[in-house]
Each structure stands twice: as C-alpha cells, then as structure tokens.
Design an enzyme around this catalytic site. Structure first.
Site: not given
Length: 215
Positions: A121-122
């Site tokens: 996600d990052y």
C-alpha cells in the site's frame, strides 16, 4: 541563495536535510512542519519555518520558495492521505508557483509495488505520487533509496535506474546528502534513480546521471 522548502522537516531524515542546507552556500532551508510546537526547534537554529498540513490547503507554503524537497511520510498510518495525496497536493501548488525543481524522496520498489512482499500500500502510494510529479511539467528528481538506517554517513552509494537484483540499505545521512546534491540546476534533471550504500562517491554517482541525461 535559493530558498528550499523541506516538507517533512520534523522527520528524522528531514532534520538532517535542514542541517545540511543550513551549512550550504547555495541554498537556504525553509522548514515546513505540521504543528506549532514543532517550529521552535528550527527557529532557535535561525531556520525560517512555515506551518503546512499535507492534508489541507498548501498554497501559502510556496511564498518566496525556489525549490522543494519532499521528505514527508505518514509512517504507514495515512499512506493515501499523506504519502500519495499530500505529495500530489504539494506538487500542484509548486507547479502553480513555478518552482524551479521538485526533489522527491521515494522508495525502492515504488516502480513495481505489486512485486513487494510487504508495504504494498505504501509503495503504491509512492508510485502514484512519483507519476504525478513526472507528469506535472515541473523539473524534478525522484530518489528511491533502499531501507533507511540511522548509521553514520558513508559518503558512497550504488546508484542506478534500477537496482532490482540487489538488496541492501543506506544511511539517512547519505540519502539526505543525495537529495541536497540533486537540488542543483545542472544535476539529475527529469531523472528517477535508486540508491543503496555502495562504493561510488555521492557526487560522482550523481554527476553520472547528469552526464547521461545530457546525451
């Protein structure tokens, strides 16, 4: 001297960048922080400080700014709101203000987040922010380091467009040095590269990027 806004100045890497720029004969740091109680530490050093929240309007942060280093991060808590949308918001106001150069602290793996074992996600948020910068029309450099560590500076890095076959880390000190190096007008324009601790002096490694782009 050129005024450089450091987004994320209160972070570990951000503070190193502020200190490097404070000693520079070319650049003057402007520390952007999110809370009033974070201002005093910089102002006591004689560093101009401005309040700016990446989740809110940022137009005021560009007054009298020449260049930007984005070194902010949510620490994994708000990757879309801060690492992605916050970065895009700052890029947009930088474009409106005709900023000369925008330097982005990204991450190895941001080119292919789907291949990562963790932090997908990052890395996706960083990828989206990087792409927004590339298509903004601004002059930019995107620096993608490996895992950050708090060791002393080595002063030498391994730099390439892709270091996908290598694992490793790099000190925040050396990352900060690289970010400051690429602020110069003649250095690493419209360039994206990855860095790890290595064997080439930072100045020499960055200079090769600049030569390559000129060909």
């Amino acid at each position: 001297m050129e005024n450089v806004l450091i987004a994320g100045a209160n972070g570990t890497t951000g503070k190193i960048i502020v200190n490097l720029l404070k000693e520079s004969q070319y650049f003057r740091p402007i520390a952007m922080v999110r809370k009033k109680d974070q201002m005093e530490q910089f102002e006591s050093m004689g560093v101009k400080t401005i309040l700016g929240d990446l989740e809110k309007d940022l137009v005021h942060t560009m007054d009298d700014i020449d260049k930007v280093i984005f070194a902010a991060g949510s620490g994994g808590k708000k990757v879309v709101e801060v690492d992605q949308e916050g970065a895009k918001r700052l890029i947009d106001v930088a474009k409106m203000a005709h900023i000369k150069k925008f330097v982005m602290l990204s991450s190895i793996g941001a080119d292919q987040p789907e291949k990562a074992d963790k932090l997908q996600d990052y890395l996706k948020a960083k990828q989206n922010a990087d792409e927004h910068l590339r298509h903004s029309g601004l002059n930019y450099t995107i620096v993608r380091p490996g895992a950050l560590k708090n060791d002393k500076a080595v002063g030498k890095i391994d730099l390439a467009k892709s270091l996908e076959h290598k694992d490793g880390d790099i000190s925040r000190q050396d990352v900060a040095q690289t970010l400051v190096r690429v602020l110069h007008d003649t250095t690493a324009n419209a360039a994206t590269f990855e860095i790890l601790e290595g064997d080439t002096l930072i100045g020499e490694a960055v200079k090769k990027v600049s030569v390559a782009e000129a060909k």
